[in-house]
Design a protein around this motif. Structure first.
Motif, PDB file in Angstrom:
ATOM      1  N   VAL A   1       0.865  -1.177   0.000  1.00  0.00           N
ATOM      2  CA  VAL A   1       0.000   0.000   0.000  1.00  0.00           C
ATOM      3  C   VAL A   1       0.904   1.230   0.000  1.00  0.00           C
ATOM      4  O   VAL A   1       1.906   1.272   0.715  1.00  0.00           O
ATOM      5  CB  VAL A   1      -0.924   0.004   1.243  1.00  0.00           C
ATOM      6  CG1 VAL A   1      -1.637   1.329   1.401  1.00  0.00           C
ATOM      7  CG2 VAL A   1      -1.941  -1.123   1.146  1.00  0.00           C
ATOM      8  N   CYS A   2       0.566   2.220  -0.795  1.00  0.00           N
ATOM      9  CA  CYS A   2       1.342   3.456  -0.848  1.00  0.00           C
ATOM     10  C   CYS A   2       1.200   4.194   0.483  1.00  0.00           C
ATOM     11  O   CYS A   2       0.086   4.419   0.950  1.00  0.00           O
ATOM     12  CB  CYS A   2       0.845   4.338  -1.986  1.00  0.00           C
ATOM     13  SG  CYS A   2       1.660   5.952  -2.048  1.00  0.00           S
ATOM     14  N   VAL A   3       2.322   4.566   1.095  1.00  0.00           N
ATOM     15  CA  VAL A   3       2.261   5.281   2.375  1.00  0.00           C
ATOM     16  C   VAL A   3       2.110   6.787   2.174  1.00  0.00           C
ATOM     17  O   VAL A   3       2.110   7.547   3.136  1.00  0.00           O
ATOM     18  CB  VAL A   3       3.463   4.970   3.287  1.00  0.00           C
ATOM     19  CG1 VAL A   3       3.466   3.510   3.684  1.00  0.00           C
ATOM     20  CG2 VAL A   3       4.772   5.376   2.640  1.00  0.00           C
ATOM     21  N   GLY A   4       1.935   7.210   0.932  1.00  0.00           N
ATOM     22  CA  GLY A   4       1.608   8.608   0.664  1.00  0.00           C
ATOM     23  C   GLY A   4       0.101   8.808   0.635  1.00  0.00           C
ATOM     24  O   GLY A   4      -0.445   9.654   1.328  1.00  0.00           O
ATOM     25  N   CYS A   5      -0.590   7.968  -0.154  1.00  0.00           N
ATOM     26  CA  CYS A   5      -2.042   8.123  -0.310  1.00  0.00           C
ATOM     27  C   CYS A   5      -2.837   6.977   0.315  1.00  0.00           C
ATOM     28  O   CYS A   5      -4.049   7.058   0.426  1.00  0.00           O
ATOM     29  CB  CYS A   5      -2.403   8.248  -1.783  1.00  0.00           C
ATOM     30  SG  CYS A   5      -2.113   6.754  -2.765  1.00  0.00           S
ATOM     31  N   PHE A   6      -2.158   5.888   0.658  1.00  0.00           N
ATOM     32  CA  PHE A   6      -2.757   4.702   1.276  1.00  0.00           C
ATOM     33  C   PHE A   6      -3.709   3.945   0.365  1.00  0.00           C
ATOM     34  O   PHE A   6      -4.632   3.291   0.797  1.00  0.00           O
ATOM     35  CB  PHE A   6      -3.404   5.043   2.629  1.00  0.00           C
ATOM     36  CG  PHE A   6      -2.353   5.333   3.653  1.00  0.00           C
ATOM     37  CD1 PHE A   6      -1.738   4.316   4.356  1.00  0.00           C
ATOM     38  CD2 PHE A   6      -1.915   6.629   3.862  1.00  0.00           C
ATOM     39  CE1 PHE A   6      -0.718   4.576   5.255  1.00  0.00           C
ATOM     40  CE2 PHE A   6      -0.899   6.902   4.763  1.00  0.00           C
ATOM     41  CZ  PHE A   6      -0.305   5.877   5.464  1.00  0.00           C
ATOM     42  N   ARG A   7      -3.432   4.026  -0.940  1.00  0.00           N
ATOM     43  CA  ARG A   7      -4.170   3.196  -1.894  1.00  0.00           C
ATOM     44  C   ARG A   7      -3.330   1.987  -2.273  1.00  0.00           C
ATOM     45  O   ARG A   7      -2.106   2.034  -2.247  1.00  0.00           O
ATOM     46  CB  ARG A   7      -4.494   3.984  -3.173  1.00  0.00           C
ATOM     47  CG  ARG A   7      -5.509   5.084  -2.963  1.00  0.00           C
ATOM     48  CD  ARG A   7      -5.799   5.802  -4.258  1.00  0.00           C
ATOM     49  NE  ARG A   7      -4.629   6.585  -4.680  1.00  0.00           N
ATOM     50  CZ  ARG A   7      -4.537   7.208  -5.845  1.00  0.00           C
ATOM     51  NH1 ARG A   7      -5.521   7.137  -6.732  1.00  0.00           N
ATOM     52  NH2 ARG A   7      -3.460   7.904  -6.145  1.00  0.00           N
ATOM     53  N   THR A   8      -4.014   0.912  -2.665  1.00  0.00           N
ATOM     54  CA  THR A   8      -3.333  -0.254  -3.208  1.00  0.00           C
ATOM     55  C   THR A   8      -2.952   0.049  -4.659  1.00  0.00           C
ATOM     56  O   THR A   8      -3.465   1.008  -5.262  1.00  0.00           O
ATOM     57  CB  THR A   8      -4.235  -1.494  -3.183  1.00  0.00           C
ATOM     58  OG1 THR A   8      -5.348  -1.265  -4.067  1.00  0.00           O
ATOM     59  CG2 THR A   8      -4.730  -1.812  -1.776  1.00  0.00           C
ATOM     60  N   LEU A   9      -2.103  -0.785  -5.235  1.00  0.00           N
ATOM     61  CA  LEU A   9      -1.739  -0.588  -6.643  1.00  0.00           C
ATOM     62  C   LEU A   9      -2.961  -0.677  -7.552  1.00  0.00           C
ATOM     63  O   LEU A   9      -3.099   0.107  -8.497  1.00  0.00           O
ATOM     64  CB  LEU A   9      -0.693  -1.615  -7.068  1.00  0.00           C
ATOM     65  CG  LEU A   9       0.710  -1.380  -6.539  1.00  0.00           C
ATOM     66  CD1 LEU A   9       1.646  -2.505  -6.982  1.00  0.00           C
ATOM     67  CD2 LEU A   9       1.255  -0.045  -6.987  1.00  0.00           C
ATOM     68  N   ASP A  10      -3.859  -1.612  -7.265  1.00  0.00           N
ATOM     69  CA  ASP A  10      -5.078  -1.727  -8.075  1.00  0.00           C
ATOM     70  C   ASP A  10      -5.932  -0.461  -7.976  1.00  0.00           C
ATOM     71  O   ASP A  10      -6.510  -0.015  -8.962  1.00  0.00           O
ATOM     72  CB  ASP A  10      -5.905  -2.945  -7.665  1.00  0.00           C
ATOM     73  CG  ASP A  10      -5.288  -4.256  -8.128  1.00  0.00           C
ATOM     74  OD1 ASP A  10      -4.445  -4.237  -9.047  1.00  0.00           O
ATOM     75  OD2 ASP A  10      -5.657  -5.304  -7.558  1.00  0.00           O
ATOM     76  N   GLU A  11      -6.015   0.106  -6.778  1.00  0.00           N
ATOM     77  CA  GLU A  11      -6.802   1.335  -6.609  1.00  0.00           C
ATOM     78  C   GLU A  11      -6.149   2.510  -7.324  1.00  0.00           C
ATOM     79  O   GLU A  11      -6.844   3.362  -7.894  1.00  0.00           O
ATOM     80  CB  GLU A  11      -6.978   1.638  -5.117  1.00  0.00           C
ATOM     81  CG  GLU A  11      -7.881   0.644  -4.419  1.00  0.00           C
ATOM     82  CD  GLU A  11      -7.859   0.743  -2.910  1.00  0.00           C
ATOM     83  OE1 GLU A  11      -8.791   0.201  -2.275  1.00  0.00           O
ATOM     84  OE2 GLU A  11      -6.913   1.345  -2.334  1.00  0.00           O
ATOM     85  N   ILE A  12      -4.822   2.559  -7.296  1.00  0.00           N
ATOM     86  CA  ILE A  12      -4.112   3.653  -7.975  1.00  0.00           C
ATOM     87  C   ILE A  12      -4.316   3.552  -9.486  1.00  0.00           C
ATOM     88  O   ILE A  12      -4.678   4.543 -10.138  1.00  0.00           O
ATOM     89  CB  ILE A  12      -2.615   3.620  -7.621  1.00  0.00           C
ATOM     90  CG1 ILE A  12      -2.417   3.983  -6.147  1.00  0.00           C
ATOM     91  CG2 ILE A  12      -1.817   4.570  -8.526  1.00  0.00           C
ATOM     92  CD1 ILE A  12      -1.019   3.710  -5.617  1.00  0.00           C
ATOM     93  N   THR A  13      -4.097   2.365 -10.034  1.00  0.00           N
ATOM     94  CA  THR A  13      -4.210   2.215 -11.487  1.00  0.00           C
ATOM     95  C   THR A  13      -5.655   2.297 -11.980  1.00  0.00           C
ATOM     96  O   THR A  13      -5.895   2.678 -13.113  1.00  0.00           O
ATOM     97  CB  THR A  13      -3.576   0.891 -11.964  1.00  0.00           C
ATOM     98  OG1 THR A  13      -4.235  -0.199 -11.315  1.00  0.00           O
ATOM     99  CG2 THR A  13      -2.092   0.864 -11.668  1.00  0.00           C
ATOM    100  N   GLY A  14      -6.620   1.982 -11.126  1.00  0.00           N
ATOM    101  CA  GLY A  14      -8.022   2.042 -11.525  1.00  0.00           C
ATOM    102  C   GLY A  14      -8.697   3.372 -11.260  1.00  0.00           C
ATOM    103  O   GLY A  14      -9.854   3.568 -11.638  1.00  0.00           O
ATOM    104  N   TRP A  15      -7.989   4.305 -10.632  1.00  0.00           N
ATOM    105  CA  TRP A  15      -8.595   5.572 -10.225  1.00  0.00           C
ATOM    106  C   TRP A  15      -9.204   6.336 -11.405  1.00  0.00           C
ATOM    107  O   TRP A  15     -10.317   6.846 -11.312  1.00  0.00           O
ATOM    108  CB  TRP A  15      -7.557   6.446  -9.519  1.00  0.00           C
ATOM    109  CG  TRP A  15      -8.154   7.679  -8.935  1.00  0.00           C
ATOM    110  CD1 TRP A  15      -8.185   8.928  -9.493  1.00  0.00           C
ATOM    111  CD2 TRP A  15      -8.831   7.804  -7.684  1.00  0.00           C
ATOM    112  NE1 TRP A  15      -8.824   9.807  -8.670  1.00  0.00           N
ATOM    113  CE2 TRP A  15      -9.234   9.142  -7.549  1.00  0.00           C
ATOM    114  CE3 TRP A  15      -9.135   6.908  -6.667  1.00  0.00           C
ATOM    115  CZ2 TRP A  15      -9.917   9.613  -6.428  1.00  0.00           C
ATOM    116  CZ3 TRP A  15      -9.814   7.371  -5.549  1.00  0.00           C
ATOM    117  CH2 TRP A  15     -10.197   8.700  -5.439  1.00  0.00           C
ATOM    118  N   SER A  16      -8.497   6.422 -12.500  1.00  0.00           N
ATOM    119  CA  SER A  16      -8.982   7.229 -13.632  1.00  0.00           C
ATOM    120  C   SER A  16     -10.254   6.658 -14.253  1.00  0.00           C
ATOM    121  O   SER A  16     -11.009   7.400 -14.887  1.00  0.00           O
ATOM    122  CB  SER A  16      -7.899   7.373 -14.695  1.00  0.00           C
ATOM    123  OG  SER A  16      -7.575   6.111 -15.235  1.00  0.00           O
TER     124      SER A  16
END
Length: 87
Positions: A33-48
């Motif tokens: 999990v990103c310790v900057g935004c606390f999203r998982t990789l799937d959440e980061i890549t699916g955000w858009s």
């Protein structure tokens, strides 16, 4: 995982839930999990591609992850979101 073409910087759908990204991308090795935004990789890549309801659900999970992280690492200091001019 194969590389794909970069997505454009502008999102064609007018989403109103802003990204929690603070430009401090660093994965926690125990949880991925990103310790900057606390999203998982799937959440980061699916955000858009996510709609506002999905984004709001991600943000709720981020709040819970951040609280958990702060309990596990009480001396952790959250990164400061840089001021970014977006045109």
């Amino acid at each position: 995982m194969p590389r794909t073409a970069c997505l454009p910087m502008t999102d064609p759908s007018p989403a109103t839930v802003a990204s929690p990204c603070i430009r401090h991308c660093c994965l926690d090795p125990d949880s991925d999990v990103c310790v900057g935004c606390f999203r998982t990789l799937d959440e980061i890549t699916g955000w858009s591609q996510a709609d506002d309801a999905q984004r709001a659900a991600v943000l709720q999970r981020c709040v819970a992850r951040r609280a958990d992280y702060q309990q596990r690492y009480p001396d952790w200091c959250p990164p400061i979101r840089p001021s970014v001019s977006r045109r």
